[in-house]
Motif scaffolding. Structure first.
Motif, short mmCIF file in Angstrom:
data_model
loop_
_atom_site.label_atom_id
_atom_site.label_comp_id
_atom_site.label_asym_id
_atom_site.label_seq_id
_atom_site.Cartn_x
_atom_site.Cartn_y
_atom_site.Cartn_z
N ASP A 199 51.02 42.63 28.42
CA ASP A 199 49.88 41.80 28.03
C ASP A 199 49.21 41.38 29.33
OD1 ASP A 199 48.08 40.07 26.94
OD2 ASP A 199 49.56 38.63 26.20
N ALA A 200 48.13 42.05 29.70
CA ALA A 200 47.51 41.88 31.03
C ALA A 200 46.19 41.15 30.92
CB ALA A 200 47.30 43.24 31.68
N VAL A 201 46.03 40.12 31.74
CA VAL A 201 44.79 39.36 31.81
C VAL A 201 44.21 39.54 33.20
CG1 VAL A 201 43.71 37.08 31.64
CG2 VAL A 201 45.66 37.66 30.17
N GLY A 202 42.96 39.96 33.28
CA GLY A 202 42.27 40.09 34.55
C GLY A 202 41.16 39.07 34.66
N VAL A 203 41.14 38.31 35.74
CA VAL A 203 40.14 37.26 35.95
C VAL A 203 39.34 37.59 37.20
CG1 VAL A 203 39.81 34.82 36.52
CG2 VAL A 203 41.54 35.48 34.85
N ASP A 204 38.02 37.48 37.11
CA ASP A 204 37.16 37.71 38.27
C ASP A 204 35.90 36.88 38.14
OD1 ASP A 204 37.34 40.21 40.51
OD2 ASP A 204 35.42 39.20 40.35
N ILE A 205 35.38 36.45 39.29
CA ILE A 205 34.18 35.63 39.31
C ILE A 205 32.89 36.46 39.32
CG2 ILE A 205 33.92 35.43 41.82
CD1 ILE A 205 33.36 32.42 41.35
N SER A 206 33.01 37.76 39.57
CA SER A 206 31.84 38.63 39.72
C SER A 206 31.46 39.30 38.40
CB SER A 206 32.14 39.71 40.77
OG SER A 206 31.20 40.76 40.68
N PRO A 207 30.29 39.02 37.86
CA PRO A 207 29.86 39.71 36.65
C PRO A 207 29.73 41.23 36.84
CG PRO A 207 28.52 37.75 37.01
CD PRO A 207 29.33 37.95 38.25
N VAL A 208 29.32 41.66 38.03
CA VAL A 208 29.18 43.09 38.28
C VAL A 208 30.55 43.78 38.25
CG1 VAL A 208 28.49 44.83 39.99
CG2 VAL A 208 27.03 42.84 39.56
N GLN A 209 31.53 43.16 38.88
CA GLN A 209 32.88 43.72 38.85
C GLN A 209 33.39 43.83 37.40
OE1 GLN A 209 34.34 44.88 41.69
NE2 GLN A 209 34.96 43.18 43.00
N LEU A 210 33.22 42.74 36.65
CA LEU A 210 33.75 42.73 35.29
C LEU A 210 32.99 43.68 34.37
CD1 LEU A 210 34.62 38.99 34.68
CD2 LEU A 210 36.18 40.92 34.88
N SER A 211 31.70 43.86 34.60
CA SER A 211 30.94 44.82 33.81
C SER A 211 31.49 46.23 34.01
CB SER A 211 29.46 44.77 34.20
OG SER A 211 28.72 45.73 33.49
N ALA A 212 31.81 46.57 35.27
CA ALA A 212 32.40 47.87 35.54
C ALA A 212 33.78 47.99 34.90
CB ALA A 212 32.50 48.10 37.05
N ALA A 213 34.55 46.91 34.93
CA ALA A 213 35.87 46.93 34.30
C ALA A 213 35.76 47.11 32.79
CB ALA A 213 36.62 45.64 34.64
N GLU A 214 34.84 46.40 32.18
CA GLU A 214 34.65 46.51 30.73
C GLU A 214 34.21 47.93 30.35
OE1 GLU A 214 35.20 44.65 28.23
OE2 GLU A 214 35.30 42.56 28.89
N GLU A 215 33.31 48.49 31.14
CA GLU A 215 32.80 49.83 30.81
C GLU A 215 33.92 50.87 30.83
OE1 GLU A 215 29.44 53.02 32.38
OE2 GLU A 215 29.51 50.98 33.20
N ARG A 216 34.81 50.77 31.80
CA ARG A 216 35.84 51.80 31.92
C ARG A 216 37.10 51.49 31.12
NH1 ARG A 216 37.76 54.90 37.45
NH2 ARG A 216 39.41 56.16 36.48
N TRP A 217 37.50 50.20 31.11
CA TRP A 217 38.81 49.86 30.55
C TRP A 217 38.74 48.93 29.35
CZ3 TRP A 217 41.63 53.14 33.12
CH2 TRP A 217 41.42 53.37 34.48
N GLY A 218 37.56 48.58 28.90
CA GLY A 218 37.42 47.55 27.88
C GLY A 218 38.14 47.82 26.58
N ASP A 219 38.37 49.09 26.25
CA ASP A 219 39.04 49.44 24.99
C ASP A 219 40.55 49.57 25.15
OD1 ASP A 219 36.62 49.49 23.66
OD2 ASP A 219 36.29 51.63 24.06
N THR A 220 41.09 49.25 26.31
CA THR A 220 42.52 49.39 26.55
C THR A 220 43.29 48.33 25.78
OG1 THR A 220 42.07 50.21 28.78
CG2 THR A 220 44.33 49.49 28.31
#
Length: 244
Positions: free
Chosen positions: A73-94
């Motif tokens: 059960d992995a939680v990733g926290v980041d302050i950068s919207p650009v970073q998180l947008s890239a994370a969501e695009e690639r891994w959001g369905d994991t």
């Protein structure tokens, strides 16, 4: 948007995307160092099966996605919207992966969840005052839980709070973020001062060739108690990995 978020948004746009597969053909993997296919792996987190883990400064999410792919059960926290947008695009369905847009200190103060491990790969631990961060992390770790993080080793003689510069190009001044650099033994003592046990800080050499800068990897854990959560029951603290 805060100046810190702007700085990490800018940094994110300058960084290449994670490769589709690594040298072993894997689509997800964990990397502690700045070099591809180099260094130890998830064993440093000493996670139980199905454990809960927090990535502070998850960036584009590759490490957290790998842990989720392993059944954590992995939680990733980041302050950068650009970073998180890239994370969501690639891994959001994991399955098992949760991505949160937040300041790390605020998240640790406000969320209230506990974790079997908290980690940071060239992330929040490097760029946050340890006097503020380490007690908050410890409060969120389950008994016997692991804190592990990696960053560049310090430049000789440059210890404590330092400045990192993120270029913007053109005629604009670089953005400045603060970082905290200590030698390995200083990190070990600092963690002990904040109530951590079994501290270990080691510099992993760079791969062979002309690369010179290694990676500093630090591990510690919280004390065990007789009131460990059921998920951790019977899980012995394993020796630190001999892979670095």
């Amino acid at each position: 948007m805060t100046d810190t978020a702007i700085a990490w948004d800018t940094y994110s746009r300058q960084r290449p995307e994670r490769r589709p597969t690594n040298a072993r053909g894997e689509t997800t993997w964990f990397n502690w160092t700045q070099y591809a296919d180099h260094g130890p792996g998830v064993e440093l987190l000493d996670l139980p099966a199905g454990g809960r883990v927090l990535d502070l400064g998850c960036g584009k999410g590759g490490n957290a996605a790998h842990l989720a792919a392993l059944g954590m059960d992995a939680v990733g926290v980041d302050i950068s919207p650009v970073q998180l947008s890239a994370a969501e695009e690639r891994w959001g369905d994991t399955p098992g992966l949760e991505l949160r847009h937040a300041d790390a200190l605020a998240y640790l103060r406000e969320d209230g969840a506990d974790f079997d491990a908290v980690y940071s790969v060239y992330g929040v631990v490097w760029f946050t005052d340890p006097a503020a961060l380490l007690p908050l992390v410890r409060a969120r770790l389950r008994p016997g839980g692991t804190l592990a993080f990696s960053q560049r080793p310090p430049v000789e003689g440059c210890y404590g709070r330092q400045a990192s510069y993120i270029p913007r190009g053109g005629d604009e001044d670089p953005l400045v973020v603060k970082r905290w650099d200590y030698e390995p033994d200083a990190w070990e003592e600092l963690l002990k001062e904040h109530g951590y046990m079994d501290t270990r800080a080691t510099v992993v050499s760079a791969p062979s060739g002309d690369r010179k800068v290694g990676a500093l990897i630090v591990q510690a854990r919280t004390a065990r108690t007789t009131t460990r959560p059921p998920a951790m029951s019977g899980q012995a603290w394993r020796p630190y990995s001999s892979s670095f």
